[in-house]
Design a protein around this motif. Structure first.
Motif, PDB file in Angstrom:
ATOM      1  N   LEU A   1     -42.724 142.325 117.125  1.00  0.00           N
ATOM      2  CA  LEU A   1     -42.515 143.729 117.458  1.00  0.00           C
ATOM      3  C   LEU A   1     -42.054 144.475 116.208  1.00  0.00           C
ATOM      4  O   LEU A   1     -41.111 144.053 115.533  1.00  0.00           O
TER       5      LEU A   1
ATOM      6  N   LEU B   1     -51.460 146.233 117.200  1.00  0.00           N
ATOM      7  CA  LEU B   1     -51.447 147.352 118.138  1.00  0.00           C
ATOM      8  C   LEU B   1     -50.409 148.377 117.705  1.00  0.00           C
ATOM      9  O   LEU B   1     -49.217 148.068 117.625  1.00  0.00           O
ATOM     10  N   ASP B   2     -50.871 149.584 117.428  1.00  0.00           N
ATOM     11  CA  ASP B   2     -49.985 150.662 116.986  1.00  0.00           C
ATOM     12  C   ASP B   2     -49.688 151.568 118.181  1.00  0.00           C
ATOM     13  O   ASP B   2     -50.487 152.424 118.549  1.00  0.00           O
TER      14      ASP B   2
ATOM     15  N   PRO C   1     -49.570 150.907 121.612  1.00  0.00           N
ATOM     16  CA  PRO C   1     -50.694 150.810 122.553  1.00  0.00           C
ATOM     17  C   PRO C   1     -50.393 151.362 123.944  1.00  0.00           C
ATOM     18  O   PRO C   1     -51.309 151.545 124.735  1.00  0.00           O
TER      19      PRO C   1
ATOM     20  N   LEU D   1     -49.710 145.282 128.947  1.00  0.00           N
ATOM     21  CA  LEU D   1     -48.841 144.324 128.260  1.00  0.00           C
ATOM     22  C   LEU D   1     -48.971 142.932 128.868  1.00  0.00           C
ATOM     23  O   LEU D   1     -48.945 141.925 128.144  1.00  0.00           O
TER      24      LEU D   1
ATOM     25  N   ILE E   1     -52.029 141.440 127.382  1.00  0.00           N
ATOM     26  CA  ILE E   1     -51.803 141.028 125.996  1.00  0.00           C
ATOM     27  C   ILE E   1     -50.998 139.732 125.949  1.00  0.00           C
ATOM     28  O   ILE E   1     -51.299 138.804 125.176  1.00  0.00           O
TER      29      ILE E   1
ATOM     30  N   VAL F   1     -49.769 138.342 117.704  1.00  0.00           N
ATOM     31  CA  VAL F   1     -49.734 139.725 118.156  1.00  0.00           C
ATOM     32  C   VAL F   1     -48.670 140.490 117.377  1.00  0.00           C
ATOM     33  O   VAL F   1     -47.516 140.056 117.298  1.00  0.00           O
TER      34      VAL F   1
ATOM     35  N   LEU G   1     -47.131 144.302 117.243  1.00  0.00           N
ATOM     36  CA  LEU G   1     -47.141 145.500 118.071  1.00  0.00           C
ATOM     37  C   LEU G   1     -46.047 146.459 117.626  1.00  0.00           C
ATOM     38  O   LEU G   1     -44.881 146.070 117.497  1.00  0.00           O
TER      39      LEU G   1
ATOM     40  N   GLU H   1     -43.940 149.895 118.554  1.00  0.00           N
ATOM     41  CA  GLU H   1     -43.609 150.609 119.785  1.00  0.00           C
ATOM     42  C   GLU H   1     -42.270 151.317 119.639  1.00  0.00           C
ATOM     43  O   GLU H   1     -41.351 150.803 118.986  1.00  0.00           O
TER      44      GLU H   1
END
Length: 534
Positions: A34, A166-167, A169, A182, A185, A196, A198, A200
Protein backbone atom coordinates in the motif's frame (compact mmCIF):
# COMPACT_ATOMS: atom_id res chain seq x y z
CA UNK A 1 8.19 -10.36 -9.36
CA UNK A 2 10.45 -8.60 -6.88
CA UNK A 3 10.67 -4.83 -7.30
CA UNK A 4 13.56 -2.64 -6.19
CA UNK A 5 14.44 1.03 -6.49
CA UNK A 6 17.88 2.32 -5.60
CA UNK A 7 18.59 6.03 -5.02
CA UNK A 8 15.98 7.17 -7.57
CA UNK A 9 15.72 10.94 -8.04
CA UNK A 10 13.40 12.27 -10.71
CA UNK A 11 12.59 15.79 -11.90
CA UNK A 12 9.77 16.63 -14.35
CA UNK A 13 10.63 18.86 -17.33
CA UNK A 14 10.89 22.52 -16.27
CA UNK A 15 10.13 21.64 -12.62
CA UNK A 16 11.90 23.68 -9.96
CA UNK A 17 12.54 20.70 -7.68
CA UNK A 18 12.56 16.90 -7.92
CA UNK A 19 9.30 14.95 -7.56
CA UNK A 20 11.19 11.97 -6.12
CA UNK A 21 14.32 12.36 -4.00
CA UNK A 22 16.86 9.56 -3.38
CA UNK A 23 14.18 6.85 -3.16
CA UNK A 24 15.34 3.36 -2.25
CA UNK A 25 12.78 0.63 -1.83
CA UNK A 26 12.39 -3.17 -1.95
CA UNK A 27 9.03 -4.88 -2.52
CA UNK A 28 9.30 -8.70 -2.32
CA UNK A 29 7.55 -10.85 -4.91
CA UNK A 30 3.93 -11.58 -4.00
CA UNK A 31 3.61 -8.63 -1.62
CA UNK A 32 0.45 -6.58 -1.22
CA UNK A 33 1.98 -3.11 -0.92
CA UNK A 34 0.00 0.00 0.00
CA UNK A 35 1.40 3.40 -1.06
CA UNK A 36 0.24 6.36 1.03
CA UNK A 37 1.13 10.02 1.43
CA UNK A 38 -0.19 13.54 0.87
CA UNK A 39 -1.57 14.74 -2.47
CA UNK A 40 1.19 15.90 -4.78
CA UNK A 41 3.95 14.15 -2.82
CA UNK A 42 4.83 11.90 -5.77
CA UNK A 43 2.83 8.68 -5.29
CA UNK A 44 1.70 8.53 -8.93
CA UNK A 45 5.20 9.43 -10.09
CA UNK A 46 6.66 6.60 -8.03
CA UNK A 47 4.18 4.12 -9.50
CA UNK A 48 4.94 5.27 -13.04
CA UNK A 49 8.64 4.54 -12.66
CA UNK A 50 7.73 0.86 -12.34
CA UNK A 51 6.54 0.50 -15.94
CA UNK A 52 8.82 3.12 -17.47
CA UNK A 53 6.20 5.81 -18.11
CA UNK A 54 8.58 7.89 -16.03
CA UNK A 55 10.73 9.02 -17.77
CA UNK A 56 9.92 7.56 -21.26
CA UNK A 57 6.52 9.25 -21.53
CA UNK A 58 6.88 12.18 -19.14
CA UNK A 59 10.45 13.20 -20.05
CA UNK A 60 12.58 14.93 -17.44
CA UNK A 61 15.74 13.81 -15.63
CA UNK A 62 16.13 10.61 -13.64
CA UNK A 63 18.99 9.11 -11.68
CA UNK A 64 19.31 5.79 -9.85
CA UNK A 65 18.01 2.38 -10.86
CA UNK A 66 14.68 0.52 -11.00
CA UNK A 67 14.26 -3.24 -11.42
CA UNK A 68 11.07 -5.25 -11.84
CA UNK A 69 12.16 -8.87 -11.73
CA UNK A 70 14.84 -9.12 -14.43
CA UNK A 71 13.57 -6.03 -16.25
CA UNK A 72 14.87 -2.48 -16.18
CA UNK A 73 11.96 -0.08 -16.83
CA UNK A 74 14.26 2.91 -17.25
CA UNK A 75 16.00 1.16 -20.16
CA UNK A 76 13.25 -1.03 -21.63
CA UNK A 77 10.33 1.39 -21.24
CA UNK A 78 6.57 0.80 -21.11
CA UNK A 79 6.39 -1.17 -24.37
CA UNK A 80 8.24 -4.09 -22.75
CA UNK A 81 6.98 -3.65 -19.17
CA UNK A 82 3.34 -3.59 -20.32
CA UNK A 83 3.59 -7.38 -20.81
CA UNK A 84 4.42 -7.82 -17.11
CA UNK A 85 2.70 -4.95 -15.28
CA UNK A 86 -1.01 -4.23 -15.34
CA UNK A 87 -1.52 -0.54 -14.59
CA UNK A 88 -4.74 1.26 -13.60
CA UNK A 89 -4.37 5.02 -13.66
CA UNK A 90 -5.76 7.53 -11.19
CA UNK A 91 -7.83 8.96 -14.02
CA UNK A 92 -9.59 5.98 -15.70
CA UNK A 93 -11.06 8.19 -18.43
CA UNK A 94 -7.58 8.61 -19.90
CA UNK A 95 -7.04 4.84 -20.07
CA UNK A 96 -9.96 3.97 -22.35
CA UNK A 97 -9.03 3.59 -26.02
CA UNK A 98 -11.96 1.93 -27.79
CA UNK A 99 -15.58 3.08 -27.89
CA UNK A 100 -17.16 -0.15 -26.61
CA UNK A 101 -16.45 -1.85 -23.26
CA UNK A 102 -15.64 -5.35 -24.57
CA UNK A 103 -13.45 -3.93 -27.36
CA UNK A 104 -11.55 -1.76 -24.86
CA UNK A 105 -10.80 -4.73 -22.60
CA UNK A 106 -9.74 -6.89 -25.56
CA UNK A 107 -7.54 -4.19 -27.13
CA UNK A 108 -4.34 -5.14 -25.29
CA UNK A 109 -4.81 -8.82 -26.21
CA UNK A 110 -5.26 -7.92 -29.87
CA UNK A 111 -1.95 -6.05 -29.75
CA UNK A 112 -0.32 -9.16 -28.31
CA UNK A 113 -1.81 -11.37 -31.10
CA UNK A 114 -3.67 -13.58 -28.63
CA UNK A 115 -5.80 -16.16 -30.53
CA UNK A 116 -9.51 -15.15 -30.73
CA UNK A 117 -10.78 -18.15 -28.74
CA UNK A 118 -8.39 -17.49 -25.85
CA UNK A 119 -9.07 -13.77 -26.09
CA UNK A 120 -12.81 -14.34 -25.70
CA UNK A 121 -12.23 -16.65 -22.73
CA UNK A 122 -9.99 -14.17 -20.90
CA UNK A 123 -12.27 -11.21 -21.57
CA UNK A 124 -15.28 -13.15 -20.29
CA UNK A 125 -13.33 -14.15 -17.17
CA UNK A 126 -12.49 -10.57 -16.13
CA UNK A 127 -16.01 -9.37 -16.99
CA UNK A 128 -17.39 -11.96 -14.56
CA UNK A 129 -14.65 -11.37 -11.99
CA UNK A 130 -15.42 -7.67 -11.71
CA UNK A 131 -19.21 -8.00 -12.16
CA UNK A 132 -19.28 -5.88 -15.33
CA UNK A 133 -20.55 -8.46 -17.85
CA UNK A 134 -23.75 -6.43 -18.18
CA UNK A 135 -21.65 -3.52 -19.51
CA UNK A 136 -19.89 -5.45 -22.30
CA UNK A 137 -21.87 -3.84 -25.15
CA UNK A 138 -22.09 -0.36 -23.63
CA UNK A 139 -20.27 2.59 -25.15
CA UNK A 140 -17.55 3.94 -22.86
CA UNK A 141 -19.00 7.45 -23.02
CA UNK A 142 -22.25 6.25 -21.42
CA UNK A 143 -20.56 4.79 -18.32
CA UNK A 144 -20.46 6.41 -14.91
CA UNK A 145 -17.09 7.24 -13.38
CA UNK A 146 -17.23 4.15 -11.18
CA UNK A 147 -18.14 1.91 -14.10
CA UNK A 148 -15.20 3.30 -16.11
CA UNK A 149 -12.93 2.52 -13.18
CA UNK A 150 -14.00 -1.13 -13.23
CA UNK A 151 -13.52 -1.35 -17.00
CA UNK A 152 -10.00 0.10 -16.65
CA UNK A 153 -9.23 -2.53 -14.01
CA UNK A 154 -10.59 -5.27 -16.25
CA UNK A 155 -8.34 -4.07 -19.11
CA UNK A 156 -5.33 -4.28 -16.78
CA UNK A 157 -6.19 -7.75 -15.49
CA UNK A 158 -7.04 -9.35 -18.84
CA UNK A 159 -3.37 -9.60 -19.80
CA UNK A 160 -2.70 -11.71 -16.66
CA UNK A 161 0.23 -9.61 -15.41
CA UNK A 162 2.76 -10.62 -12.76
CA UNK A 163 2.51 -7.19 -11.12
CA UNK A 164 -0.65 -5.14 -10.70
CA UNK A 165 -0.20 -1.41 -10.05
CA UNK A 166 -3.31 0.54 -9.06
CA UNK A 167 -3.43 4.31 -8.59
CA UNK A 168 -6.48 4.99 -6.39
CA UNK A 169 -8.61 2.23 -8.00
CA UNK A 170 -11.64 2.81 -5.73
CA UNK A 171 -11.75 6.61 -5.84
CA UNK A 172 -15.02 6.69 -7.83
CA UNK A 173 -16.64 3.55 -6.45
CA UNK A 174 -19.43 3.32 -3.91
CA UNK A 175 -18.48 1.36 -0.76
CA UNK A 176 -20.11 -1.88 -1.90
CA UNK A 177 -18.55 -1.75 -5.36
CA UNK A 178 -15.18 -0.82 -3.83
CA UNK A 179 -15.38 -3.86 -1.56
CA UNK A 180 -16.23 -6.09 -4.55
CA UNK A 181 -13.26 -4.79 -6.56
CA UNK A 182 -10.85 -5.11 -3.62
CA UNK A 183 -12.11 -8.65 -2.95
CA UNK A 184 -11.36 -9.52 -6.58
CA UNK A 185 -7.87 -8.04 -6.32
CA UNK A 186 -7.20 -9.93 -3.08
CA UNK A 187 -8.38 -13.17 -4.66
CA UNK A 188 -6.02 -12.65 -7.61
CA UNK A 189 -3.20 -11.78 -5.24
CA UNK A 190 -3.69 -14.96 -3.22
CA UNK A 191 -4.52 -17.33 -6.05
CA UNK A 192 -1.96 -16.17 -8.62
CA UNK A 193 0.72 -14.78 -6.33
CA UNK A 194 0.49 -11.34 -7.95
CA UNK A 195 2.59 -8.53 -6.58
CA UNK A 196 0.02 -5.79 -5.92
CA UNK A 197 1.01 -2.15 -5.44
CA UNK A 198 -1.91 0.09 -4.61
CA UNK A 199 -2.07 3.82 -3.90
CA UNK A 200 -5.06 4.99 -1.86
CA UNK A 201 -6.22 7.89 0.31
CA UNK A 202 -9.17 6.14 1.99
CA UNK A 203 -7.05 3.85 4.10
CA UNK A 204 -9.93 2.26 6.00
CA UNK A 205 -10.80 0.38 2.80
CA UNK A 206 -7.44 -1.28 2.23
CA UNK A 207 -5.22 -1.20 5.31
CA UNK A 208 -6.12 -4.70 6.45
CA UNK A 209 -4.95 -6.06 3.08
CA UNK A 210 -1.42 -4.67 3.18
CA UNK A 211 1.75 -6.61 4.00
CA UNK A 212 3.87 -3.51 3.46
CA UNK A 213 3.19 0.23 3.50
CA UNK A 214 5.27 2.75 1.55
CA UNK A 215 4.93 6.33 2.81
CA UNK A 216 5.79 9.02 0.25
CA UNK A 217 6.65 12.18 2.15
CA UNK A 218 5.86 15.72 1.03
CA UNK A 219 9.54 16.30 0.19
CA UNK A 220 9.60 13.41 -2.31
CA UNK A 221 11.46 10.93 -0.10
CA UNK A 222 10.03 7.54 0.87
CA UNK A 223 10.03 5.24 3.86
CA UNK A 224 8.70 1.71 4.10
CA UNK A 225 7.69 -0.76 6.76
CA UNK A 226 4.89 -2.58 8.53
CA UNK A 227 1.45 -0.91 8.40
CA UNK A 228 1.21 0.08 12.08
CA UNK A 229 4.69 1.63 12.10
CA UNK A 230 4.06 3.62 8.92
CA UNK A 231 0.65 4.87 10.08
CA UNK A 232 2.28 6.34 13.17
CA UNK A 233 4.20 8.66 10.81
CA UNK A 234 1.26 9.44 8.51
CA UNK A 235 -0.90 12.58 8.58
CA UNK A 236 -4.00 10.67 7.47
CA UNK A 237 -5.15 7.56 9.36
CA UNK A 238 -8.36 5.46 9.47
CA UNK A 239 -10.95 6.46 12.10
CA UNK A 240 -10.35 3.38 14.30
CA UNK A 241 -6.61 4.12 14.38
CA UNK A 242 -7.34 7.76 15.23
CA UNK A 243 -9.70 6.66 18.00
CA UNK A 244 -7.08 4.31 19.41
CA UNK A 245 -4.47 7.06 19.45
CA UNK A 246 -6.81 9.42 21.29
CA UNK A 247 -7.84 6.83 23.88
CA UNK A 248 -4.32 5.41 24.38
CA UNK A 249 -5.09 1.89 23.15
CA UNK A 250 -2.26 -0.62 22.69
CA UNK A 251 -1.83 -2.09 20.21
CA UNK A 252 -3.35 0.54 17.97
CA UNK A 253 -6.14 -0.98 15.85
CA UNK A 254 -5.83 -1.06 12.07
CA UNK A 255 -9.25 -2.61 11.50
CA UNK A 256 -12.72 -2.73 13.05
CA UNK A 257 -12.24 -6.27 14.45
CA UNK A 258 -9.01 -5.13 16.14
CA UNK A 259 -10.83 -2.10 17.60
CA UNK A 260 -13.63 -4.32 18.92
CA UNK A 261 -11.06 -6.37 20.84
CA UNK A 262 -10.59 -3.39 23.15
CA UNK A 263 -14.22 -3.75 24.25
CA UNK A 264 -14.00 -7.46 25.13
CA UNK A 265 -14.98 -7.96 28.75
CA UNK A 266 -16.08 -4.36 29.17
CA UNK A 267 -19.63 -3.28 29.78
CA UNK A 268 -20.39 -0.24 27.68
CA UNK A 269 -23.23 1.97 28.80
CA UNK A 270 -23.41 4.33 25.86
CA UNK A 271 -25.58 7.36 25.73
CA UNK A 272 -26.62 8.59 22.32
CA UNK A 273 -24.32 11.15 20.78
CA UNK A 274 -25.52 14.69 21.22
CA UNK A 275 -26.47 15.92 17.78
CA UNK A 276 -26.31 19.69 17.32
CA UNK A 277 -29.57 20.93 15.88
CA UNK A 278 -29.30 22.93 12.70
CA UNK A 279 -31.32 26.12 12.54
CA UNK A 280 -33.94 25.84 9.83
CA UNK A 281 -32.99 27.78 6.73
CA UNK A 282 -35.05 28.79 3.76
CA UNK A 283 -34.94 26.48 0.75
CA UNK A 284 -32.79 27.94 -2.02
CA UNK A 285 -33.25 25.08 -4.48
CA UNK A 286 -36.22 22.71 -4.80
CA UNK A 287 -36.46 19.69 -7.10
CA UNK A 288 -39.92 18.14 -7.39
CA UNK A 289 -40.81 14.85 -9.12
CA UNK A 290 -37.82 14.75 -11.47
CA UNK A 291 -37.85 12.06 -14.17
CA UNK A 292 -34.91 11.55 -16.54
CA UNK A 293 -33.43 8.80 -18.73
CA UNK A 294 -29.81 7.87 -19.38
CA UNK A 295 -28.73 5.84 -22.39
CA UNK A 296 -32.37 5.20 -23.23
CA UNK A 297 -33.11 3.71 -19.79
CA UNK A 298 -35.08 5.41 -16.98
CA UNK A 299 -32.74 6.57 -14.22
CA UNK A 300 -34.50 9.24 -12.18
CA UNK A 301 -38.07 8.33 -11.28
CA UNK A 302 -39.68 11.07 -9.23
CA UNK A 303 -36.61 12.38 -7.41
CA UNK A 304 -37.40 15.29 -5.07
CA UNK A 305 -35.15 17.26 -2.74
CA UNK A 306 -34.60 20.62 -1.10
CA UNK A 307 -31.32 22.44 -0.47
CA UNK A 308 -31.17 24.95 2.37
CA UNK A 309 -29.05 28.07 2.44
CA UNK A 310 -25.98 27.73 4.62
CA UNK A 311 -25.98 23.94 4.72
CA UNK A 312 -23.87 21.14 3.22
CA UNK A 313 -26.02 18.28 1.93
CA UNK A 314 -24.47 14.97 0.85
CA UNK A 315 -25.95 12.90 -1.99
CA UNK A 316 -25.09 9.20 -1.78
CA UNK A 317 -26.01 6.06 -3.70
CA UNK A 318 -24.58 3.15 -5.68
CA UNK A 319 -22.66 3.69 -8.90
CA UNK A 320 -25.08 4.11 -11.78
CA UNK A 321 -28.07 5.12 -9.63
CA UNK A 322 -28.25 8.56 -11.27
CA UNK A 323 -26.41 10.95 -8.96
CA UNK A 324 -24.56 12.65 -11.81
CA UNK A 325 -27.71 12.65 -13.94
CA UNK A 326 -29.53 14.42 -11.12
CA UNK A 327 -26.86 17.13 -10.81
CA UNK A 328 -26.65 17.65 -14.56
CA UNK A 329 -30.45 17.82 -14.84
CA UNK A 330 -30.58 20.56 -12.23
CA UNK A 331 -28.27 22.82 -14.24
CA UNK A 332 -29.89 22.00 -17.59
CA UNK A 333 -27.06 19.89 -19.01
CA UNK A 334 -29.21 16.74 -19.13
CA UNK A 335 -32.67 16.59 -20.65
CA UNK A 336 -35.49 15.95 -18.19
CA UNK A 337 -38.65 14.01 -19.03
CA UNK A 338 -40.68 15.85 -16.42
CA UNK A 339 -40.44 17.53 -13.05
CA UNK A 340 -39.88 21.03 -11.76
CA UNK A 341 -36.75 22.77 -10.50
CA UNK A 342 -37.03 26.07 -8.65
CA UNK A 343 -34.38 28.53 -7.52
CA UNK A 344 -35.55 30.92 -4.79
CA UNK A 345 -39.14 29.98 -5.60
CA UNK A 346 -38.85 30.65 -9.34
CA UNK A 347 -38.93 27.80 -11.87
CA UNK A 348 -35.75 27.47 -13.94
CA UNK A 349 -37.10 24.73 -16.23
CA UNK A 350 -37.06 26.91 -19.33
CA UNK A 351 -33.82 28.77 -18.65
CA UNK A 352 -30.69 27.83 -20.70
CA UNK A 353 -27.83 26.02 -18.97
CA UNK A 354 -25.47 28.95 -19.58
CA UNK A 355 -27.76 31.20 -17.57
CA UNK A 356 -28.47 28.66 -14.82
CA UNK A 357 -24.75 28.05 -14.24
CA UNK A 358 -24.27 31.70 -13.32
CA UNK A 359 -26.32 31.07 -10.16
CA UNK A 360 -25.86 27.31 -9.71
CA UNK A 361 -22.22 26.30 -9.90
CA UNK A 362 -21.63 22.73 -11.10
CA UNK A 363 -18.33 20.89 -10.66
CA UNK A 364 -18.39 17.70 -12.79
CA UNK A 365 -16.79 14.42 -11.82
CA UNK A 366 -14.12 14.96 -14.47
CA UNK A 367 -12.56 18.39 -13.86
CA UNK A 368 -10.92 18.41 -17.30
CA UNK A 369 -14.39 19.07 -18.75
CA UNK A 370 -14.07 22.63 -17.40
CA UNK A 371 -10.43 23.33 -18.24
CA UNK A 372 -9.76 25.13 -21.52
CA UNK A 373 -7.23 27.90 -20.86
CA UNK A 374 -3.44 28.01 -21.00
CA UNK A 375 -2.98 28.97 -17.35
CA UNK A 376 -4.79 28.47 -14.05
CA UNK A 377 -5.41 32.21 -13.69
CA UNK A 378 -6.90 32.41 -17.19
CA UNK A 379 -9.45 29.68 -16.34
CA UNK A 380 -11.15 32.14 -13.98
CA UNK A 381 -11.10 34.88 -16.60
CA UNK A 382 -12.76 32.56 -19.15
CA UNK A 383 -15.68 32.03 -16.75
CA UNK A 384 -15.99 35.76 -16.06
CA UNK A 385 -15.98 36.57 -19.80
CA UNK A 386 -18.62 33.93 -20.50
CA UNK A 387 -20.94 35.56 -17.97
CA UNK A 388 -20.09 39.18 -18.81
CA UNK A 389 -18.49 39.77 -15.41
CA UNK A 390 -14.96 40.75 -16.42
CA UNK A 391 -15.37 44.39 -15.38
CA UNK A 392 -16.86 43.61 -11.96
CA UNK A 393 -15.90 40.11 -10.73
CA UNK A 394 -18.06 39.00 -7.78
CA UNK A 395 -14.94 37.57 -6.09
CA UNK A 396 -11.28 38.57 -6.10
CA UNK A 397 -9.54 36.02 -8.33
CA UNK A 398 -6.19 36.03 -6.54
CA UNK A 399 -7.84 35.64 -3.14
CA UNK A 400 -9.97 32.77 -4.46
CA UNK A 401 -6.93 30.92 -5.81
CA UNK A 402 -5.13 31.46 -2.51
CA UNK A 403 -8.09 30.08 -0.55
CA UNK A 404 -7.82 26.88 -2.62
CA UNK A 405 -4.05 26.62 -2.25
CA UNK A 406 -3.48 27.43 -5.92
CA UNK A 407 -1.72 30.78 -5.74
CA UNK A 408 1.68 29.31 -6.69
CA UNK A 409 0.14 27.48 -9.67
CA UNK A 410 -1.55 30.50 -11.28
CA UNK A 411 0.83 30.62 -14.26
CA UNK A 412 0.88 26.85 -14.94
CA UNK A 413 -1.00 24.88 -17.61
CA UNK A 414 -3.98 23.31 -15.79
CA UNK A 415 -3.86 19.92 -17.53
CA UNK A 416 -0.28 19.40 -16.35
CA UNK A 417 -1.45 19.40 -12.73
CA UNK A 418 -2.42 16.44 -10.56
CA UNK A 419 -6.04 15.25 -10.44
CA UNK A 420 -6.56 16.90 -7.06
CA UNK A 421 -5.07 20.18 -8.26
CA UNK A 422 -7.17 20.15 -11.44
CA UNK A 423 -10.24 19.54 -9.29
CA UNK A 424 -9.49 22.69 -7.27
CA UNK A 425 -8.81 24.75 -10.41
CA UNK A 426 -12.19 23.71 -11.81
CA UNK A 427 -13.82 24.59 -8.48
CA UNK A 428 -12.25 28.05 -8.62
CA UNK A 429 -13.52 28.48 -12.19
CA UNK A 430 -17.13 27.92 -11.14
CA UNK A 431 -16.94 29.75 -7.80
CA UNK A 432 -15.63 32.97 -9.34
CA UNK A 433 -19.24 33.93 -10.24
CA UNK A 434 -20.25 33.55 -6.56
CA UNK A 435 -23.23 31.24 -7.23
CA UNK A 436 -26.10 30.77 -4.77
CA UNK A 437 -25.95 26.97 -5.04
CA UNK A 438 -22.92 24.73 -5.48
CA UNK A 439 -23.26 21.20 -6.91
CA UNK A 440 -20.08 19.12 -6.50
CA UNK A 441 -19.70 15.69 -8.12
CA UNK A 442 -17.02 13.69 -6.23
CA UNK A 443 -15.05 16.86 -5.30
CA UNK A 444 -12.54 15.11 -3.01
CA UNK A 445 -11.32 12.58 -5.56
CA UNK A 446 -7.51 12.61 -5.43
CA UNK A 447 -7.38 14.76 -2.27
CA UNK A 448 -5.57 13.74 0.89
CA UNK A 449 -6.99 14.33 4.38
CA UNK A 450 -5.38 17.75 4.76
CA UNK A 451 -6.75 19.01 1.43
CA UNK A 452 -10.18 17.58 2.26
CA UNK A 453 -10.16 19.50 5.53
CA UNK A 454 -9.10 22.66 3.71
CA UNK A 455 -11.85 22.23 1.12
CA UNK A 456 -14.48 21.60 3.80
CA UNK A 457 -13.32 24.65 5.74
CA UNK A 458 -13.76 26.72 2.59
CA UNK A 459 -17.21 25.23 1.90
CA UNK A 460 -18.32 26.01 5.44
CA UNK A 461 -17.07 29.57 5.01
CA UNK A 462 -19.13 29.88 1.82
CA UNK A 463 -22.12 28.37 3.63
CA UNK A 464 -21.85 31.09 6.26
CA UNK A 465 -22.27 33.52 3.37
CA UNK A 466 -25.57 31.80 2.52
CA UNK A 467 -24.56 29.37 -0.24
CA UNK A 468 -26.30 25.97 -0.38
CA UNK A 469 -23.88 23.10 -1.13
CA UNK A 470 -24.74 19.64 -2.48
CA UNK A 471 -21.89 17.10 -2.57
CA UNK A 472 -22.29 13.84 -4.47
CA UNK A 473 -19.80 11.41 -2.92
CA UNK A 474 -19.06 7.82 -1.92
CA UNK A 475 -16.80 8.90 0.95
CA UNK A 476 -18.85 7.97 4.02
CA UNK A 477 -16.23 9.27 6.46
CA UNK A 478 -16.24 12.64 4.71
CA UNK A 479 -20.04 12.76 4.91
CA UNK A 480 -19.95 11.86 8.61
CA UNK A 481 -17.61 14.78 9.31
CA UNK A 482 -18.96 17.39 6.92
CA UNK A 483 -22.64 17.02 6.09
CA UNK A 484 -25.56 18.75 7.75
CA UNK A 485 -27.97 16.49 5.85
CA UNK A 486 -27.71 13.27 3.82
CA UNK A 487 -29.80 12.08 0.86
CA UNK A 488 -29.75 8.44 -0.29
CA UNK A 489 -30.65 7.96 -3.94
CA UNK A 490 -32.07 4.50 -4.69
CA UNK A 491 -34.43 3.28 -7.37
CA UNK A 492 -34.49 6.67 -9.06
CA UNK A 493 -35.78 8.59 -6.05
CA UNK A 494 -34.61 9.83 -2.65
CA UNK A 495 -35.13 6.77 -0.44
CA UNK A 496 -33.89 8.31 2.82
CA UNK A 497 -33.01 11.76 4.09
CA UNK A 498 -31.98 13.27 7.40
CA UNK A 499 -28.96 14.06 9.54
CA UNK A 500 -25.82 11.89 9.14
CA UNK A 501 -26.41 10.18 12.51
CA UNK A 502 -29.81 8.95 11.28
CA UNK A 503 -29.01 8.08 7.66
CA UNK A 504 -25.42 6.74 7.59
CA UNK A 505 -26.06 3.78 9.95
CA UNK A 506 -28.56 2.55 7.34
CA UNK A 507 -25.54 1.69 5.16
CA UNK A 508 -24.60 -1.14 7.54
CA UNK A 509 -21.17 -2.61 6.78
CA UNK A 510 -20.63 0.17 4.23
CA UNK A 511 -21.21 2.94 6.77
CA UNK A 512 -18.68 4.97 8.79
CA UNK A 513 -16.33 2.98 11.01
CA UNK A 514 -17.65 4.62 14.19
CA UNK A 515 -21.25 3.68 13.32
CA UNK A 516 -20.12 0.08 12.89
CA UNK A 517 -17.97 0.09 16.02
CA UNK A 518 -20.68 1.58 18.24
CA UNK A 519 -24.02 0.44 16.77
CA UNK A 520 -27.06 2.07 18.28
CA UNK A 521 -25.07 4.92 19.83
CA UNK A 522 -26.08 7.43 17.14
CA UNK A 523 -22.38 8.03 16.57
CA UNK A 524 -20.64 8.51 13.20
CA UNK A 525 -17.45 10.50 13.91
CA UNK A 526 -14.33 9.95 16.01
CA UNK A 527 -15.05 13.13 18.02
CA UNK A 528 -18.46 11.74 18.97
CA UNK A 529 -16.94 8.36 19.87
CA UNK A 530 -14.29 9.94 22.09
CA UNK A 531 -16.95 11.87 24.01
CA UNK A 532 -18.98 8.69 24.49
CA UNK A 533 -16.07 6.48 25.59
CA UNK A 534 -14.18 8.86 27.87
Amino acid sequence: MKISLSHVTYTYPSAARPALVDCSLDIPSGTFCLVIGPSGAGKSTLLRTLNGLVPHFSGGRIAGSVHVGDHDPLQEGPRVLAHHIGFVFQDPESQCIMDRVEDDIAFVLENQAVPPSLMHERVQHVLDLLSVAHLRDRRIETLSGGERQRVALAAALVQEPSVLVLDEPTSQLDPESAADVLDAIVELHRRLGLTVILSEHRLERVLDLADQVVLVHADGTVSSGAPRAMLSQAASVPPVFDLGQRLGWEPLPLTLPQAREHFVGRHLALAEAQIPTQPKSASVLEVCGLYADYGGEPVLQGASLQLAAGQITALMGRNGTGKTTLLRSIVGLHQRRSGDISLNGQSINERPASEICREIGYLPQRPDDLLFADTVAEELQVTLRNHGLTESPPLDCEALLASLGLETLASLYPRDLSVGQRQRVALAAIMVTKPQVLLLDEPTRGLDAALKRALLSLLRQWCRDGIAVLISTHDVELVAEAADAVLLLEGGHIAASGCPEDVLPLLGDNGPQMAQLLPGAHCVTVDQAVRLLN
